[in-house]
Every structure is written in C-alpha cells, then in structure tokens.
Scaffold this active site. Structure first.
Site, PDB file in Angstrom:
ATOM      1  CB  THR A  86      -1.593   5.374  11.494  1.00 48.48           C
ATOM      2  OG1 THR A  86      -0.840   5.282  10.262  1.00 48.48           O
ATOM      3  CG2 THR A  86      -1.694   6.819  11.898  1.00 48.48           C
ATOM      4  CD  GLU A 149       6.492  11.822   2.344  1.00 47.96           C
ATOM      5  OE1 GLU A 149       6.398  12.990   2.710  1.00 47.96           O
ATOM      6  OE2 GLU A 149       6.967  11.502   1.233  1.00 47.96           O
ATOM      7  CG  LEU A 251       2.817  -4.353 -14.102  1.00 48.17           C
ATOM      8  CD1 LEU A 251       2.756  -4.282 -15.623  1.00 48.17           C
ATOM      9  CD2 LEU A 251       1.434  -4.669 -13.556  1.00 48.17           C
ATOM     10  CB  CYS A 261       2.700   1.580   3.529  1.00 47.38           C
ATOM     11  SG  CYS A 261       3.619   2.831   4.442  1.00 47.38           S
ATOM     12  CE  LYS A 264       0.390   2.112   8.459  1.00 49.00           C
ATOM     13  NZ  LYS A 264      -0.326   3.184   7.775  1.00 49.00           N
TER      14      LYS A 264
END
Ligand code: NAD
Length: 444
Positions: A86, A149, A251, A261, A264
């Site tokens: 995607t 997921e 951190l 991921c 986007k």
C-alpha cells in the site's frame, strides 16, 4: 484450516509460513512470477532471519506452497489474506489499487463462502471498499476482516509467532470465532487477541506506527538541543526511559527513521485527517523533523569539510533502513548518499545484506565494497548509517590506518566518544557534545 496469503513481499511469506508452522494448509500467491519461482526452489527473495528454515520445513511437509494462480488458491481456501503493498501516492495518501485489484480477483474466483482478511496497512474505510468490490463480482456470502500486522522486519518470525497482541476487526461473532481459532496457537504466552470493530482495527495500526515515529522524532529533537547546550543525549535517554510510564524503546536518536512503514503510514494518517478538514499538527512536525534528521549527518560532514566535497571520499557502513534486513525503502542512507554525491563527494559503501538492493538503487553512482574494512580504505571520513551488530567492535587500528583521515560521523551513536578519541579518531555523533580535547588529529 485452508489459508491463502496474497502478496509475497515481506509480510506475506512470514505470515503464510507461520500459519503453516501451526499446522494449517497455506498457499501463497504473487503476481511476480520471479518471486514465486524462487520460493518454489526454496530461495527466499528477501533477507529475514529464520525464514528459510521455516519455509523449508513447511514446504517439505506439504503444508506450504507458492503459486501465481490466484484463482486456484482462492477456490481451495477458506481464509484469504490480502498482504499486498500500500505505497504512498504523490499526495501522501495510501495507494489502494493493489488491494482493490486483489479484492476484485477474489470476488471473481469465489465459488462459496469466504473470509477475506485485510492484513495490508490500509486507511479506515478500506474494508468497506473491499466488501463493495467483492460484492460486485459474486453472489456468494463472505466476511471482510481487518487484521493489521505489527511484525518488525529483522525479527519478523519471532514477532509473528509470539506477538505482543493480535488485533482483529470484525462485524460478527461467527468470523470472530474463526479468527480466534486461527490465532490461538500464537497466543500461548498469554498476550491478548483484541477484538474490535473493523474501523478501529484499521486505525489502531496507523496510531501505533505514528506514535512510534513520534517517539523517534521527539528524541531526535531533544538530541539536537542536547548537542547545543552541552548535555549528553545517551544519558538523558537512560534517565528518561527508566520511567516505567515511558520505557526505553524507540528513544534512540539517530539519522532518521525510514523503512516501508513509518514514513508512509505517518503521511497516510496526515492525509486521512486532512481529507476531513483536520490537521494532525504533531504528526506534521514528526515528519518534518525526520526529513531534517536525514540531512543531519551530511550537515555535520559539511561543517567539518566545507560545503564543497569535491575530491572527498566517504566510506559508508550500513545501507538498509535498519539492521537485520535488506530493505532499503525510504532508508536514510539514500538521502545521505544523494547529498554527498550532490556536493561532489564520492561514496564507497558496505552493508551486510542490502548490497543487491543498493546496486539497484544507486547503480554505478557509488562503489560497493566487499566488507566494512574495504569501505573505510583511503576514506576522508567514515559514516555509520545502520547499526548492524558487526560494526560495533571492528578492529579500530586497521580502520584508522587504512583511512586517509581518521574521522567518523556516527549516525547511530554506536561508539563511546572517549574510546574513539583513544583510538585516534575525530568522532562526531548525534546529541552528544563534542569536546575539543577528544580530538587527536586535525582535518587535512
Ligand atoms: P511489499 O511491497 O514488499 O510486497 C507486496 C507484494 O504484493 C509484492 O511481492 C507484489 O508483487 C505483490 N502483489 C501486488 N499486487 C498483487 C496481486 N494483484 N496479486 C498478488 N500479489 C500482488 O509489501 P510488504 O512490505 O510485505 O507490505 C505489505 C503490507 O503490509 C503493506 O500494506 C505494509 O504497509 C504492511 N506491513 C508491512 C510491514 C513490513 O515490515 N514490511 C509490517 C507491517 C505491515
């Protein structure tokens, strides 16, 4: 259960193989015939630790197979996972055409009741679109489930086999029971299956990734301030992370987050909100801080050498967006290499797994070296871009002696500044003050 997983990128093969590992009959589908051919020969197209062993075991037991024939795969399966990409569109929105193409193909292939599960990360409302598209193609009954997921590349098998939680978005109890059955072997550690409505499940994935990205950008901002005011972000991080309400994860300051991921998903969430007239101001800042952060290392290089890097040779350690993967999607290394080249420098790089991908992206614009030592040879400076374990304790004497200038710009804070000074390096890192006494040599 009979399961079909559509899309064999990173998520698909891991999910499919882990479902087979718990005894299900799994068939994985992709339109990319090259990938399917490789998988059928036992070659894994991606680097993911532990995946090959699991694929081999399950294919030899006859529980796992790979095909380009979506029609056949759907016909023989009850539960059909959509795990295609995607990617972000130009406006930051999530490009759903792969998901909807697959939905249409599933609808056309159906000869009876099916469960269709969105495993791809998709904006709120996508399950409704999937339902509509399938409904246009079939008279048979079906359920659409959202099951985002959360696996991490590099630790994907472990994450899938022992998840912190499984999120399932459903609209009826029949399919809820089916999904709980499917996942129960993975939840023996006592972690929860969280059942909710479909839209909340879709949103949960984006909110999770956006929050993780926020932690990283927040810490990167704190690191920049630390550097200016003479505080050490490594100490601050420990002090902050030890608060149980905060925790130590995500951190670590660095040269920016990348991957397929976080960038986007942050963009897609901002876009979703904008479409509804809402500005997500925190996330807009998270994104712009990250863009700035990807340029930070080169900014430090230019402060040291000057704006014009003509004639300067840079060694790069690490190209993948994080260790233990060959994935370079949105990797900070891409922005760093491009900036060094634009300023006239040359780049020689090494990564333990991403060399093929790097060759595809950069072609002959950079030189790919056989190991980290070669990448440092005759370099005016060395840049640490990905914190692979094997870079943590190199033979510093060999590295220093082979470089033209013993200068290191560490984008992942993997070394101790004092030790680096003792090894004879000028050493720059993120959010840790540079003491002039650390230096043992001058730039030439
Ligand atoms: P990817 O881009 O690596 O792979 C997608 C695969 O789908 C490709 O092999 C492509 O050929 C295939 N495909 C496209 N159209 C198809 C069709 N019509 N039929 C069959 N196959 C088709 O994607 P990925 O990284 O595995 O991610 C998949 C989804 O999971 C994305 O939505 C992503 O955001 C999400 N996700 C990814 C990760 C990760 O770490 N990569 C983690 C969690 C969630």
């Amino acid at each position: 259960m009979k399961i079909c997983v559509i899309g064999t990128g990173y998520v698909g093969p891991v999910a499919g193989t882990c479902f087979a590992e718990t005894g299900n009959d799994v068939i994985c589908v992709d339109v990319d015939a090259r990938k399917i051919k490789m998988l059928n020969k036992g070659t894994i197209p991606i680097y993911e630790p532990g995946l090959k062993e699991l694929v081999d075991r399950n294919t030899s037991k006859g529980r796992l197979s790979f095909t380009t024939d979506l029609n056949k795969a759907v016909k023989q399966s009850l539960i059909n996972f959509i795990a295609v990409g995607t990617p972000p569109g130009d406006d930051g929105s999530s490009d759903l055409h792969y998901v909807l193409d697959v939905a249409r193909s599933i609808g056309k292939a159906m000869e009876g009741y099916k469960v269709i599960v969105d495993k791809s990360t998709v904006p709120v409302g996508t399950a409704d679109m999937v339902r509509e598209v399938i409904g246009e193609e079939t008279e048979h009954s079906f359920d659409v489930v959202s099951n985002p997921e959360f696996l991490k590349e590099g630790a994907a098998i472990d994450d899938f086999m022992r998840p912190d939680r499984v999120v399932i978005g459903v609209d009826n109890s029949r399919v809820e029971a089916l999904m709980k059955d499917l996942y129960s072997p993975f939840m023996r550690t006592g972690h929860p299956i969280i059942v909710m409505d479909v839209r909340s499940a879709e949103m949960t994935k984006y909110a999770s990734n956006a929050l993780l990205a926020t932690k990283i950008s927040f810490m990167n901002e704190i690191a920049s301030l630390c550097e200016e005011i003479g505080a050490d972000v490594s100490m601050v991080r420990q002090g902050v992370g030890s608060d149980l309400r905060i925790g130590h994860q995500f951190l670590f300051p660095g040269c920016g987050y990348g991957g397929s991921c976080f960038p986007k998903d942050v963009k897609a969430l901002i876009h979703t909100a904008r479409e509804r007239g809402i500005r997500l101001e925190i996330l807009e800042a998270v994104e712009s801080v990250n863009e700035r952060q990807k340029e930070l290392l080169v900014k430090k290089v230019k402060t040291y050498f000057g704006e014009d890097l003509k004639g300067k040779r840079f060694g790069l350690w690490g190209l993948s967006f994080k260790p233990r993967t060959d994935d370079m999607r949105e990797a900070p290394a891409i922005a760093i290499v491009n900036s060094l080249l634009e300023a006239g420098g040359t780049v020689q790089a090494y990564d333990p797994q991403a060399m093929e991908e790097a060759h595809r992206i950069f072609d002959n614009r950079i030189t790919l070296m056989k190991d980290e030592y070669e990448a440092a040879q005759k370099a005016d400076a060395l840049l640490i871009v990905t914190e692979w374990n094997e870079f943590r304790e190199p033979n510093f004497e060999v590295v220093r002696n082979s470089m033209k200038n013993p200068v290191i710009f560490d984008g992942r804070n993997i070394y101790d500044p004092q030790k680096m000074a003792a090894h004879g390096f000028r050493y720059f890192s993120i959010g840790r003050p540079v003491k002039e006494t650390d230096y043992t040599s001058d730039p030439s």
